[in-house]
Design a protein around this motif. Structure first.
Motif, short mmCIF file in Angstrom:
data_model
loop_
_atom_site.label_atom_id
_atom_site.label_comp_id
_atom_site.label_asym_id
_atom_site.label_seq_id
_atom_site.Cartn_x
_atom_site.Cartn_y
_atom_site.Cartn_z
N GLY A 71 35.17 46.62 46.69
CA GLY A 71 34.28 45.60 46.16
C GLY A 71 34.98 44.70 45.16
N ALA A 72 35.80 45.29 44.30
CA ALA A 72 36.52 44.50 43.30
C ALA A 72 37.51 43.56 43.97
N LEU A 73 38.21 44.03 45.00
CA LEU A 73 39.15 43.18 45.71
C LEU A 73 38.43 42.03 46.41
N LEU A 74 37.29 42.33 47.00
CA LEU A 74 36.51 41.28 47.66
C LEU A 74 36.03 40.26 46.64
N ASN A 75 35.56 40.72 45.51
CA ASN A 75 35.07 39.80 44.48
C ASN A 75 36.17 38.92 43.89
N ASP A 76 37.41 39.37 43.96
CA ASP A 76 38.54 38.58 43.46
C ASP A 76 38.94 37.48 44.44
N ALA A 77 38.48 37.56 45.67
CA ALA A 77 38.87 36.59 46.70
C ALA A 77 37.94 35.37 46.66
N ASP A 78 38.51 34.22 46.95
CA ASP A 78 37.71 32.99 47.01
C ASP A 78 36.94 32.89 48.33
N ASP A 79 37.53 33.39 49.40
CA ASP A 79 36.95 33.25 50.73
C ASP A 79 36.54 34.62 51.26
#
Length: 109
Positions: A71-79
């Motif tokens: 979830g943290a990695l996804l939230n760090d992504a713009d797309d």
């Protein structure tokens, strides 16, 4: 380090954790204390006083930690769509089917 705590049958001291990690990850005692203290501060571990030291036990499991990191990695992504698409593309067929069933059974929200 959370894995060591999760696998243990009892709360561990920093020295216990270091001893269990030493063969694979040579960390200093102070580094282990720092990491365990930070994990406690993030609500990942419980901490119990044992004489002059503390003992630590996990407040979460490996699956929850993996989900939190994802979830943290996804939230760090713009797309988000691109990240999720690439994630799904990288799944094994059985995992892809499992994800589809979980999404089907999970209410939106």
């Amino acid at each position: 380090m959370l894995g060591v705590l999760t696998d243990a049958a009892r709360p561990l001291t920093p020295g216990d954790v270091r001893a269990l990690l030493l063969a694979s990850i040579p960390l200093s005692y102070s580094t282990v204390v720092t990491i365990l203290t930070r994990m406690h501060g993030k609500g990942l571990t419980a901490r119990y006083r044992d004489g002059r030291a503390f003992r630590y036990s996990p407040l979460t499991d490996r699956a929850s930690m993996a989900a939190r990191r994802m979830g943290a990695l996804l939230n760090d992504a713009d797309d988000h769509a691109s990240v999720l698409r690439r994630f799904v593309d990288s799944l094994n067929p059985g995992d892809e089917d499992l994800l589809r069933r979980l999404l089907k059974d999970h209410p939106p929200g």
